[in-house]
Design a protein around this motif. Structure first.
Motif, PDB file in Angstrom:
ATOM      1  N   HIS A  17      -1.300  -6.977   4.534  1.00  0.00           N
ATOM      2  CA  HIS A  17      -1.215  -5.510   4.637  1.00  0.00           C
ATOM      3  C   HIS A  17      -1.467  -4.894   3.275  1.00  0.00           C
ATOM      4  N   HIS A  19      -3.595  -1.624   1.279  1.00  0.00           N
ATOM      5  CA  HIS A  19      -4.394  -0.402   1.336  1.00  0.00           C
ATOM      6  C   HIS A  19      -5.164  -0.312   0.034  1.00  0.00           C
ATOM      7  N   GLU A 125      -1.870   1.019  11.086  1.00  0.00           N
ATOM      8  CA  GLU A 125      -0.535   0.739  11.484  1.00  0.00           C
ATOM      9  C   GLU A 125      -0.083   1.859  12.407  1.00  0.00           C
ATOM     10  N   HIS A 191       5.006  -4.816  10.743  1.00  0.00           N
ATOM     11  CA  HIS A 191       4.747  -4.662   9.309  1.00  0.00           C
ATOM     12  C   HIS A 191       6.049  -4.244   8.637  1.00  0.00           C
ATOM     13  N   ASP A 230       1.677  -4.264   1.005  1.00  0.00           N
ATOM     14  CA  ASP A 230       1.641  -2.840   1.329  1.00  0.00           C
ATOM     15  C   ASP A 230       1.204  -2.041   0.089  1.00  0.00           C
TER      16      ASP A 230
END
Ligand SMILES: [Zn+2]
Length: 286
Positions: A17, A19, A125, A191, A230
């Motif tokens: 996960h 970004h 998500e 998540h 994350d």
């Protein structure tokens, strides 16, 4: 033995996960990940207040796909792509005077279309706000989530959940929601799961923030887990945790556990292939 050596041996060192932003650290964040031994990224779209609400998802998804292509081309690693409406988009559409349910359903349909074209590996998500919201908004968020699960079932892709921290009962509720939508609960990934969640017998997969404590707890409890950062790629910070955390924790698992081979094999080989398919990682073999 460390993550770099494991990667050389064909293991999948996956940040489940992450970004990234074209105007953030972007490729230099990827390079940090690579130099610690990482070799596969699940790139999740990052909400952006600079995109106008009309045409929101098309713009957001294309930005994400463009970054994935650039990383694959310039760094030769597998980049999985996760597209979908972020739960807090709900309020963005409300403020803009638009119907969040309609807009987010359209966002789900569009993500499904990209998955049919082979451009998207998972939906996410998706879910509901991680903080308390009025009952009406919670119900509508759950309806959007059910629709996302139905769409994932139809398109045979996993779903990645963003929710509040889950109790054993809440895991049970979400498992039921998935089953009703026609999804195998094994293809539902929570998540930001807490390592303690591994004690629950739920079939939902847990993706855990790769901090030292989390990883030590997870390894102690056993059970299937993914690791994630994350990372949000804000040049002003290293939130949520830095992009090299997953490979560093994989190295830590090897150093601290005599039985590391079994743990690593599940976390870095069989589990990612089971959930995302062998093909998603084909680039590692080429
Ligand atoms: Zn995220």
């Amino acid at each position: 033995m460390d993550a770099r050596e494991l990667a050389r041996q064909g293991y999948i060192i996956l940040d489940n996960h992450m970004h990234l932003r074209e105007d953030g650290r972007f490729l230099s964040a990827v390079d940090m990940f690579l130099s610690a031994g990482g070799n596969s990224i699940n790139l999740v779209n990052l909400p952006s207040s600079s995109i106008p609400p009309a045409e929101y998802y098309k713009t957001l998804y294309e930005k994400t796909l463009r970054m994935a292509t650039r990383i694959r081309e310039e760094r030769s690693i597998p980049v999985l792509v996760t597209l979908g409406p972020y739960p807090l988009d709900y309020f963005m559409f409300s403020r803009a005077g638009m119907d969040p349910v309609n807009e987010m359903r359209r966002g789900i349909d569009l993500a499904a279309k990209y998955s049919q074209d082979g451009l998207c590996n998972a939906m996410g998500e998706v879910g509901r706000p991680h903080f308390p919201v009025p009952e009406y908004d919670l119900e509508r968020s759950n309806a959007i989530l059910s629709y996302a699960m139905e769409t994932c079932a139809d398109n045979h892709i996993p779903v990645i959940l963003h929710t509040e921290d889950l109790s054993r009962d809440k895991y049970g509720e979400l498992e039921l929601m998935a089953t009703k939508a026609g999804m195998k609960p094994d293809n539902v990934i929570k998540h930001h799961a807490l390592p303690g969640d591994l004690q629950y017998s739920s079939a939902l997969k847990k993706s855990i923030l790769a901090s030292r404590n989390n990883v030590r707890t997870a390894v102690g409890i056993k059970g299937d887990f993914f690791l994630e950062t994350d990372y949000v790629d804000d040049p002003e910070s290293w939130k949520v945790i830095p992009p090299d955390s997953v490979p560093r924790r994989i190295s830590m698992i090897v150093q601290e556990n005599n039985g590391w081979a079994k743990i690593i094999d599940r976390c870095c080989r069989s589990l990612p292939k089971e959930i995302y398919g062998e093909d998603a990682f084909a680039r590692l073999e080429s």
